[in-house]
Design an enzyme around this catalytic site. Structure first.
Site, PDB file in Angstrom:
ATOM      1  N   TYR A  57       0.840  -1.190   0.000  1.00 21.69           N
ATOM      2  CA  TYR A  57       0.000   0.000   0.000  1.00 21.69           C
ATOM      3  C   TYR A  57       0.878   1.243   0.000  1.00 21.69           C
ATOM      4  O   TYR A  57       1.161   1.838   1.022  1.00 21.69           O
ATOM      5  CB  TYR A  57      -0.961   0.004   1.177  1.00 21.69           C
ATOM      6  CG  TYR A  57      -2.023  -1.069   1.129  1.00 21.69           C
ATOM      7  CD1 TYR A  57      -2.274  -1.791  -0.034  1.00 21.69           C
ATOM      8  CD2 TYR A  57      -2.776  -1.372   2.232  1.00 21.69           C
ATOM      9  CE1 TYR A  57      -3.244  -2.770  -0.075  1.00 21.69           C
ATOM     10  CE2 TYR A  57      -3.758  -2.350   2.199  1.00 21.69           C
ATOM     11  CZ  TYR A  57      -3.979  -3.050   1.036  1.00 21.69           C
ATOM     12  OH  TYR A  57      -4.950  -4.015   1.012  1.00 21.69           O
ATOM     13  N   THR A  58       1.325   1.610  -1.172  1.00 19.18           N
ATOM     14  CA  THR A  58       2.167   2.784  -1.444  1.00 19.18           C
ATOM     15  C   THR A  58       3.360   2.913  -0.509  1.00 19.18           C
ATOM     16  O   THR A  58       3.568   3.938   0.123  1.00 19.18           O
ATOM     17  CB  THR A  58       1.348   4.079  -1.479  1.00 19.18           C
ATOM     18  OG1 THR A  58       0.680   4.256  -0.247  1.00 19.18           O
ATOM     19  CG2 THR A  58       0.338   4.081  -2.595  1.00 19.18           C
TER      20      THR A  58
END
Length: 79
Positions: A57-58
């Site tokens: 997630y990023t």
């Protein structure tokens, strides 16, 4: 407060719905940090104590925001 389900033979309980953190990590669209933190805090206040995250997630943005939102909250209140 949502109904809780016991996890196996442990004393841990979680609601049937958890908080998925992809949305607060700008995975789908950009979310300002303050809104991400407020969203997590609102979920906790609503009885959601299970927070799901993943390393993709990023590059850790979800984890960073979760950490900021959980600062000062008793560790026993979330999983």
């Amino acid at each position: 407060m949502q109904p809780q389900k016991q996890i196996g033979k442990t004393t841990l309980t979680v609601p049937p719905i958890g908080f998925g953190s992809a949305s607060i990590a700008n995975l789908f669209s950009e979310i300002p940090e303050n809104e991400a933190i407020e969203t997590i805090q609102f979920a906790l206040e609503a009885g959601m104590n299970f927070i799901d995250t993943a390393p993709r997630y990023t590059l850790g943005l979800a984890e960073k925001r979760i950490g900021l939102a959980l600062r000062g909250i008793e560790r026993e209140r979330y999983i």
